[in-house]
Design a protein around this motif. Structure first.
Motif, mmCIF file in Angstrom:
data_model
loop_
_atom_site.group_PDB
_atom_site.id
_atom_site.type_symbol
_atom_site.label_atom_id
_atom_site.label_comp_id
_atom_site.label_asym_id
_atom_site.label_seq_id
_atom_site.Cartn_x
_atom_site.Cartn_y
_atom_site.Cartn_z
ATOM 1 N N UNK A 360 10.179 -13.704 -30.014
ATOM 2 C CA UNK A 360 10.205 -14.490 -31.115
ATOM 3 C C UNK A 360 8.947 -15.524 -30.854
ATOM 4 N N UNK A 361 8.587 -16.024 -29.450
ATOM 5 C CA UNK A 361 7.564 -16.896 -29.305
ATOM 6 C C UNK A 361 6.180 -16.256 -29.377
ATOM 7 N N UNK A 362 6.185 -15.021 -29.742
ATOM 8 C CA UNK A 362 4.777 -14.178 -29.832
ATOM 9 C C UNK A 362 4.363 -13.822 -31.433
ATOM 10 N N UNK A 363 5.246 -14.322 -32.223
ATOM 11 C CA UNK A 363 5.244 -13.778 -33.717
ATOM 12 C C UNK A 363 4.488 -14.688 -34.367
ATOM 13 N N UNK A 364 4.262 -15.949 -33.995
ATOM 14 C CA UNK A 364 3.127 -16.755 -34.615
ATOM 15 C C UNK A 364 3.847 -17.805 -35.747
ATOM 16 N N UNK A 365 5.083 -17.528 -35.808
ATOM 17 C CA UNK A 365 5.975 -18.307 -36.699
ATOM 18 C C UNK A 365 7.429 -18.152 -35.957
ATOM 19 N N UNK A 397 9.025 -19.542 -46.170
ATOM 20 C CA UNK A 397 8.434 -18.340 -45.367
ATOM 21 C C UNK A 397 9.481 -17.398 -44.593
ATOM 22 N N UNK A 398 9.309 -16.346 -44.973
ATOM 23 C CA UNK A 398 10.049 -15.144 -44.329
ATOM 24 C C UNK A 398 9.456 -13.901 -43.721
ATOM 25 N N UNK A 399 10.397 -13.434 -42.892
ATOM 26 C CA UNK A 399 9.900 -12.204 -42.299
ATOM 27 C C UNK A 399 10.825 -11.089 -43.138
ATOM 28 N N UNK A 419 7.453 -4.427 -50.082
ATOM 29 C CA UNK A 419 6.737 -5.579 -50.917
ATOM 30 C C UNK A 419 7.617 -5.594 -52.397
ATOM 31 N N UNK A 420 7.760 -4.675 -53.084
ATOM 32 C CA UNK A 420 8.822 -4.555 -54.269
ATOM 33 C C UNK A 420 10.131 -5.326 -54.074
ATOM 34 N N UNK A 428 6.973 -16.503 -55.138
ATOM 35 C CA UNK A 428 6.560 -17.678 -54.849
ATOM 36 C C UNK A 428 6.634 -18.023 -53.389
ATOM 37 N N UNK A 429 6.960 -17.112 -52.284
ATOM 38 C CA UNK A 429 7.090 -17.293 -50.990
ATOM 39 C C UNK A 429 6.264 -16.392 -50.058
ATOM 40 N N UNK A 430 6.049 -16.906 -48.936
ATOM 41 C CA UNK A 430 5.153 -16.377 -47.699
ATOM 42 C C UNK A 430 5.897 -15.417 -46.988
ATOM 43 N N UNK A 431 5.438 -14.061 -46.985
ATOM 44 C CA UNK A 431 6.067 -12.945 -46.301
ATOM 45 C C UNK A 431 5.576 -12.563 -45.096
#
Length: 463
Positions: A360-365, A397-399, A419-420, A428-431
């Motif tokens: 988790x610490x290496x994901x950037x989020x 923001x979501x994975x 993506x669909x 309207x979210x960041x994925x």
């Protein structure tokens, strides 16, 4: 050999070396390795080890405790006198702990409490008035998680607030499971995890020595094998109505996932059915799921959480006739081997989830929670499911992840589908898109990763 529990062992030894009174609660599902950890910790330490009896009366357990204490005082003794009461036996523990650091283990504590209900009050009194100033290192261990959490750690327990530490022993992760068989390739180790669920006892019993299929045939599809009888034995040990609980698990294994479906399939009314489901959830056999970001409601489903039970109920009951007639080897390839990749689907999702949390610490989020999501595509009027949805500390923001345990390489079409589905989940979210694959990826998909559009993780990258 002792594997993968070194952190628990380090913490226990640190507490032991401090020399203060300790009341350590160790609990977790059966076969997870609690007693192995305790035995490893107790090596070279003065120890009174008392394991309570499953069907024992108070008198039976007092006799067993007396023997454990007497064996500590007289290691070569063959016959032990019996204390006239638990108070007398525990007073002897008090005497022993006055002048030396001693470990006193009560294994399977729920069995003792069942046969002698006042034991928790007795121990609470001793802790408050005598043991807290002694050098005693007390360990209370149990496999009934609901009992340990409610009757030992819970607010209404006489022992509430007396414990100085607690360890909930979880099954091993897929990476830890692989430590048992370092000579196996990653795919085979994934299968071993998928069948055993990271339970050390089952990993050892499966005993894969190069040929995974042969190990399954010998240990699951043979009536004389230990693992063949294990689910039934566990239900008998833990539950008063094993046949009813078996019918509930069977219904879920056969596709029933909602309360009304399970109730209909088993013929059990929803009230009692809810109780049976709760018991199985507390045992770690079942789990209750709701789509990520949504509250429990009509979408809530039940599934088999324990991979060992999931595998057994998926393959053994349906093949009982060829198993009984000794023909399982002849149909194994079609009845089991051809279905293993499909079976591994949910297991692989768990592996991918664990991978993301581990790194988790290496994901950037920052991932706050992770799970599945399912819902209805209002445009195409059909159900869609996303293997992994990870919420972050940013609510927009979501994975979004896809997990494919297939032999073939995964291509661009999977990314487009992901993506669909994300658009159905919410606009309207960041994925952040992640795709996990057993069989690798096409060059086209790799090109998209180089552009930063998606993160690709192959099975071999997860070990």
């Amino acid at each position: 050999m002792f594997y993968c529990r070194n952190e628990e062992l380090r913490k226990l030894n640190k507490r032991y070396d401090a020399g203060n009174f300790e009341c350590i609660v160790i609990y977790g599902r059966r076969r997870v390795g609690k007693t192995t950890i305790i035995n490893e910790f107790c090596k070279g330490k003065p120890t009174v080890f008392f394991s309570a009896l499953l069907e024992g009366t108070a008198k039976d357990n007092l006799k067993t405790l007396s023997r454990a204490i007497y064996t500590y005082n007289q290691p070569d003794a063959t016959d032990a006198p019996e204390y006239n009461s638990f108070d007398s036996a525990l007073n002897e523990i008090t005497r022993l702990a006055e002048n030396e650091r001693i470990v006193f283990v009560i294994d399977e504590y729920p069995y003792l409490a069942k046969s002698y209900p006042s034991i928790s009050s007795r121990i609470q009194h001793l802790i408050d008035h005598t043991w807290k100033d002694s050098k005693l290192f007390l360990i209370l261990c149990g496999s009934s998680m609901s009992f340990m959490e409610n009757q030992v750690l819970g607010y209404q327990s006489p022992l509430y607030g007396r414990r100085t530490g607690q360890f909930k022993i979880e099954p091993l992760t897929y990476k830890e499971t692989a430590v048992f068989n370092p000579e196996l390739d990653n795919v085979t180790n994934a299968f071993v995890y998928g069948v055993t669920g990271g339970i050390p006892h089952y990993i050892n019993k499966l005993n894969v020595q190069g040929d995974f299929d042969n190990a399954l045939l010998e240990n699951f599809f043979d009536r004389s094998a230990y693992l063949f009888e294990e689910p039934a034995n566990l239900l008998k040990q833990e539950l008063r109505e094993p046949a009813v609980y078996n019918s509930v698990i069977t219904a879920i294994a056969e596709g029933a996932s909602h309360m009304n479906e399970i109730s209909t399939k088993t013929g059990i009314e929803t009230g009692p059915c809810s109780k049976y489901l709760s018991v199985l959830i507390n045992l770690g056999i079942l789990k209750k799921e709701t789509p990520m970001t949504e509250k429990p409601g009509k979408k809530t489903i039940y599934s088999i959480a324990d991979p060992f039970f999931r595998f057994w109920y998926r393959f053994v009951p349906n093949n009982m006739t060829p198993i009984a007639s000794g023909r399982m080897e002849k149909i194994y390839d079609k009845a089991v081997k051809a279905c293993l990749n499909d079976y591994m689907g949910l297991i692989f999702e768990k592996m991918c989830s664990d991978y993301l949390l581990y790194y988790a610490d290496e994901l950037g989020f920052q991932i706050v929670d992770i799970g599945q999501w399912w819902g209805t595509d209002s445009v195409e009027k059909k159900q869609v499911q996303i293997d992994l949805v990870g919420s972050t500390d940013n609510k927009n923001e979501y994975l979004i992840g896809s997990c494919k345990f297939r032999n073939e390489a995964i291509g661009v079409d999977e990314f487009e589908l992901l993506k669909k589905y994300a658009a159905v989940f919410g606009k309207g979210k960041t994925y952040h898109y992640y795709i996990f694959s057993k069989g690798g990826f096409t060059e086209g998909l790799k090109a998209l990763e180089k552009k930063g559009e998606v993160k690709l993780i192959a099975l071999e990258d997860m070990y």
